[in-house]
Write a protein that holds these residues in place. Structure first.
Motif, PDB file in Angstrom:
ATOM      1  N   THR A  25       0.843  -1.188   0.000  1.00 28.30           N
ATOM      2  CA  THR A  25       0.000   0.000   0.000  1.00 28.30           C
ATOM      3  C   THR A  25       0.879   1.239   0.000  1.00 28.30           C
ATOM      4  O   THR A  25       1.932   1.272   0.654  1.00 28.30           O
ATOM      5  N   GLN A  26       0.463   2.240  -0.749  1.00 29.71           N
ATOM      6  CA  GLN A  26       1.259   3.452  -0.927  1.00 29.71           C
ATOM      7  C   GLN A  26       1.287   4.295   0.344  1.00 29.71           C
ATOM      8  O   GLN A  26       0.267   4.485   0.993  1.00 29.71           O
ATOM      9  N   PRO A  27       2.451   4.846   0.694  1.00 24.16           N
ATOM     10  CA  PRO A  27       2.507   5.756   1.845  1.00 24.16           C
ATOM     11  C   PRO A  27       1.879   7.101   1.507  1.00 24.16           C
ATOM     12  O   PRO A  27       1.687   7.445   0.337  1.00 24.16           O
ATOM     13  N   PHE A  28       1.541   7.840   2.531  1.00 19.75           N
ATOM     14  CA  PHE A  28       1.081   9.219   2.358  1.00 19.75           C
ATOM     15  C   PHE A  28       2.313  10.098   2.145  1.00 19.75           C
ATOM     16  O   PHE A  28       3.288   9.994   2.893  1.00 19.75           O
ATOM     17  N   ARG A  29       2.244  10.961   1.146  1.00 24.55           N
ATOM     18  CA  ARG A  29       3.409  11.787   0.834  1.00 24.55           C
ATOM     19  C   ARG A  29       3.041  13.265   0.799  1.00 24.55           C
ATOM     20  O   ARG A  29       1.910  13.635   0.477  1.00 24.55           O
ATOM     21  N   THR A  30       4.013  14.088   1.120  1.00 30.19           N
ATOM     22  CA  THR A  30       3.868  15.537   1.015  1.00 30.19           C
ATOM     23  C   THR A  30       3.996  15.939  -0.451  1.00 30.19           C
ATOM     24  O   THR A  30       4.425  15.132  -1.289  1.00 30.19           O
ATOM     25  N   PRO A  31       3.645  17.195  -0.809  1.00 25.41           N
ATOM     26  CA  PRO A  31       3.839  17.654  -2.190  1.00 25.41           C
ATOM     27  C   PRO A  31       5.279  17.505  -2.678  1.00 25.41           C
ATOM     28  O   PRO A  31       5.524  17.346  -3.867  1.00 25.41           O
ATOM     29  N   ALA A  32       6.230  17.505  -1.738  1.00 25.87           N
ATOM     30  CA  ALA A  32       7.647  17.364  -2.112  1.00 25.87           C
ATOM     31  C   ALA A  32       8.053  15.906  -2.286  1.00 25.87           C
ATOM     32  O   ALA A  32       9.186  15.617  -2.691  1.00 25.87           O
ATOM     33  N   GLY A  33       7.130  14.975  -1.966  1.00 24.67           N
ATOM     34  CA  GLY A  33       7.423  13.552  -2.149  1.00 24.67           C
ATOM     35  C   GLY A  33       7.887  12.835  -0.906  1.00 24.67           C
ATOM     36  O   GLY A  33       8.158  11.622  -0.954  1.00 24.67           O
TER      37      GLY A  33
ATOM     38  N   GLU B  31       4.065  11.071  10.990  1.00 25.16           N
ATOM     39  CA  GLU B  31       2.974  10.568  11.826  1.00 25.16           C
ATOM     40  C   GLU B  31       1.841   9.930  11.007  1.00 25.16           C
ATOM     41  O   GLU B  31       0.747   9.729  11.530  1.00 25.16           O
ATOM     42  N   SER B  32       2.091   9.638   9.750  1.00 25.66           N
ATOM     43  CA  SER B  32       1.098   8.900   8.966  1.00 25.66           C
ATOM     44  C   SER B  32       1.365   7.403   9.112  1.00 25.66           C
ATOM     45  O   SER B  32       2.424   6.986   9.603  1.00 25.66           O
TER      46      SER B  32
END
Length: 332
Positions: free
Chosen positions: A7-15, A20-21
């Motif tokens: 499953t894909q991790p949660f990422r910021t706009p910067a990748g 804490e996700s």
């Protein structure tokens, strides 16, 4: 060899991975059986929400991830293929272990595991259809572990709901003048009946009501045949096998449950989401339980364009209601 998927991790706009996700998937030992669990949430501080799928034995992870993934922004969502269902199905599961009591024990182990993982003491339970029976029974037994209970297509008296569903199917077939449907429905007769008759009754009702139309099936194509890294088309084989195995093993016990008498009161906030067009669990039977149930607070929300699965039929409204109603109840 069963594979849990990725499953894909949660990422910021910067990748970068969002701090804490959580995005984890794998097999957990519950009740001495390996069972598939996925936990996804953008912030571990959010309330954990465990989805209890219907059936018994019908994993809904594909549907939820396709239509309701945005809930992961406000909750830490736990997807669980129950014993004998979906990715948790394998031929070695003892049929004798497929009981309501065993699934309640499995769920308790899952709740303990989730609370330890996210660092919280309570969870929100979302029970759908059969899962609503399991959820209410668990919430009544372990009120200290459940912050709020949400029931979608909530079953109260399972026998009354099944009788109302059969009567609806028969009346609809008569209204349409569908002789094949009438012959098939009269052949199985009114409930109580075995799991094989449930499949027949449900299929005819969906055909007559138009929910198996090409347009309706087209809407589900992405959820059924997609799934991304978390599942593959090969998992559909176990989906079908697990559903039939679990229904055959558990239907007699599950269909005799009556929460009106077994659980007249709960000790946490309760919310029901009901589809106006639900003919599998006719909403008048859900309302009868809602009216009889005692709880610190109760709310009932209608989804006018929905059948048995409001989270599929009206996903935007469903997601908004979970956040606005249930989220408010459990906000810190």
């Amino acid at each position: 060899m069963r594979r849990p998927g990725r499953t894909q991790p949660f990422r910021t706009p910067a990748g970068d991975v969002v701090p804490e996700s959580v995005a984890e998937v794998g097999y957990c030992r519950l009740g001495r059986v390996d069972q598939w669990v996925m936990i996804r949430g953008r912030d571990l501080a959010n309330p954990p929400l465990i989805h209890l799928h219907g059936g018994p034995g019908f994993s809904e992870t594909r549907l939820l991830r396709h239509f309701n993934a945005e809930l992961e922004d406000r909750f830490t969502v736990v997807y669980w293929d129950q014993r004998g269902a979906g990715k948790s199905f394998h031929r070695g599961i003892p049929r004798s272990s497929m009981t309501v009591e065993q699934l309640l024990s499995d769920l308790d182990e899952l709740v303990e595991m989730v609370c330890a993982r996210v660092g919280q003491e309570q969870v929100v339970l979302h029970g759908h259809s059969w899962g609503s029976l399991l959820g209410v029974l668990y919430a009544e037994r372990h009120p200290e572990k459940v912050a709020a209970y949400l029931g979608t297509a909530q079953i109260g008296d399972a026998s009354a709901a099944e009788s109302a569903s059969y009567a609806c199917a028969l009346a609809t077939a008569e209204r349409h003048g569908n002789r094949r449907a009438l012959k098939a429905l009269r052949a199985i007769g009114p409930p109580p009946y075995p799991a094989s008759s449930v499949f027949s009754e449900r299929t005819w009702l969906q055909r007559l009501d138009g929910q198996l139309s090409p347009r309706a099936l087209w809407k589900l194509r992405g959820a059924v045949f997609g799934g991304g890294r978390e599942s593959s088309p090969l998992d559909l084989v176990n989906q079908i096998r697990g559903f039939r195995f679990t229904m055959d093993a558990m239907w007699r016990e599950a269909s005799a449950l009556n929460l009106v008498t077994a659980v007249p009161a709960l000790h946490m906030p309760v919310v029901f989401f009901l589809g106006r067009r639900d003919h599998w669990v006719p909403p008048e039977t859900s309302v009868a339980y809602f009216d009889a149930l005692t709880a610190p607070s109760k709310q009932l929300l209608w989804f006018d364009e929905s059948g048995h699965e409001p989270f599929v039929d009206e996903p935007a409204a469903f997601n908004r209601a979970v956040v606005d109603v249930v989220g408010t109840l459990v906000a810190p």
